[in-house]
Scaffold this active site. Structure first.
Site, PDB file in Angstrom:
ATOM      1  CD  GLU A  32      -2.970  -0.666  -0.481  1.00 36.58           C
ATOM      2  OE1 GLU A  32      -3.029   0.007  -0.664  1.00 36.58           O
ATOM      3  OE2 GLU A  32      -4.035  -2.157  -0.663  1.00 36.58           O
ATOM      4  CE1 TYR A 115      -5.956   4.878  -0.054  1.00 33.64           C
ATOM      5  CE2 TYR A 115      -3.682   4.223   0.908  1.00 33.64           C
ATOM      6  CZ  TYR A 115      -4.692   3.855   0.008  1.00 33.64           C
ATOM      7  OH  TYR A 115      -4.615   3.046  -1.328  1.00 33.64           O
ATOM      8  CG  ASP A 133      -7.166   5.392  -3.664  1.00 32.58           C
ATOM      9  OD1 ASP A 133      -8.883   5.198  -3.911  1.00 32.58           O
ATOM     10  OD2 ASP A 133      -6.719   4.331  -3.983  1.00 32.58           O
TER      11      ASP A 133
END
Ligand code: SF4
Length: 363
Positions: A32, A115, A133
């Site tokens: 990620e 996030y 996102d």
């Protein structure tokens, strides 16, 4: 519910990426971080190399910074690699080498922000945390016909709360839902020319149903440019050398050579001088006096980031330059040839050329 159509589509198109196998938290974390800056196809090989070098948190925590930076090549900014290592050291010390399994504890790990914490906790630990996102915001802005601009927090806030509501009503794996929406944004609901006729959620998409897809998400308003009058002084000595100054810590072009200058921020009543910064009052008096007797040789328009600049160029004799100016390391008398080689910024080179033309001087 549109989520069922979305998940059915995702099961069909889902790529079996090695870093997502078995929902391994360490691999999801590293991937990620890397995928925030690198396209997935470009990241595959570098990620494989990274996991070969550091198969788990413990090996990452034990590595030197140089080793981590070397293994991270091709995956984006090196500051992220440094932060991954810092995070791994923290996890080894505080969590016995295992990533925490909930969103809030994940946030306490250095380098893990909202996030990444939402991605890890939803994908690996089934926590109902929306991941928001740019792809997700674009899909939902169109799907719901939200008129908020894509930058700014409002659209993110609405997307998070919309998904939170959906998560509370469904049994599906929240990680799958997050991944499915992101994938839809990457493959179908792309920035320009989205593939609406083959979109699995087109029937419920408001923008598509109203044929206004190209109006969403709304463009962000352009920030107003700051108007600046830049007074640039060309000063020659008796050997026809010209005075340059290293702007070690000035407002623009830090660390570059330029000509002694002042900046008037027209909308802010703010003034900066590239020399003797502490003498603002004195400098302003000097400027007022000198501008009464000088006429600019030319004015050139220029833009630097968020500034709208007009460069007023003046020819000045050394005697007219402030008497409290003392030669120091920042200032340098240089020949014409040297001037060109010291001007790195193209805007300054243009001004210099124009100055030579307008002054018709022969050094
Ligand atoms: S129908 Fe078109 S605009 Fe709507 S979600 Fe699908 S791709 Fe995006």
């Amino acid at each position: 519910m549109f989520i069922n159509d979305l998940l059915a589509w995702f099961q069909e198109v889902r790529e079996p990426y090695f870093f997502r196998e078995q929902r391994n938290p360490y691999r999801v974390w590293v991937s990620e971080v890397a995928l925030q800056q690198t396209r997935i196809q470009a990241a595959l090989k570098p990620l494989q190399r990274f996991f070969e070098a550091f198969p788990d948190i413990s090996s990452l925590a034990q590595a030197t910074e140089e080793e981590v930076l070397y293994a991270f090549r091709g995956l984006g900014y090196y500051s992220r690699a440094r932060n991954l290592r810092k995070g791994a050291i923290y996890i080894k010390e505080k969590h016995q080498g295992e990533l925490p399994s909930d969103y809030t504890s994940l946030l306490s790990v250095p380098s893990i922000g909202p996030y990444t914490a939402a991605a890890i906790s939803s994908i690996c630990f089934r926590e109902r945390r929306p991941v928001c996102d740019g792809n997700v915001k674009r899909v939902l802005a169109r799907f719901q016909m939200w008129s908020d601009p894509k930058s700014g927090g409002k659209l993110a806030e609405k997307s998070t709360s919309f998904l939170g509501e959906i998560f509370s009503q469904m049994q599906a794996h929240p990680g799958d839902v997050n991944e499915a929406i992101m994938e839809l944004g990457q493959k179908i609901c792309v920035r320009s020319r989205p593939l609406c006729p083959v979109c699995p959620i087109a029937q419920n998409c408001q923008a598509w149903q109203n044929q206004v897809v190209n109006q969403y998400p709304a463009a962000s308003p352009k920030p107003e440019k700051i108007p600046v009058r830049w007074n640039m002084y060309f000063i020659h000595n008796s050997q026809d050398k010209i005075l340059m100054q290293n702007w070690k810590d000035f407002y623009f072009l830090k660390g570059h050579y330029s000509f002694p200058s002042s900046l008037d921020f027209l909308s802010q009543k703010k003034h900066l001088f590239s020399w003797e910064g502490k003498n603002l009052e004195k400098n302003l008096l000097w400027q007022k006096k000198i501008h009464k007797k000088l006429t600019p040789l030319f004015v050139q328009k220029h833009g630097i980031t968020k500034h709208k600049i007009e460069i007023y160029s003046y020819f000045l004799s050394p005697a007219d330059f402030p008497s409290y100016f003392h030669e120091n390391d920042d200032f340098l008398w240089v020949s014409q040839e040297e001037v060109s080689s010291r001007l790195v910024a193209s805007a300054l080179s243009k001004v210099w050329t124009k100055y030579l033309e307008s002054s018709q001087m022969n050094f």
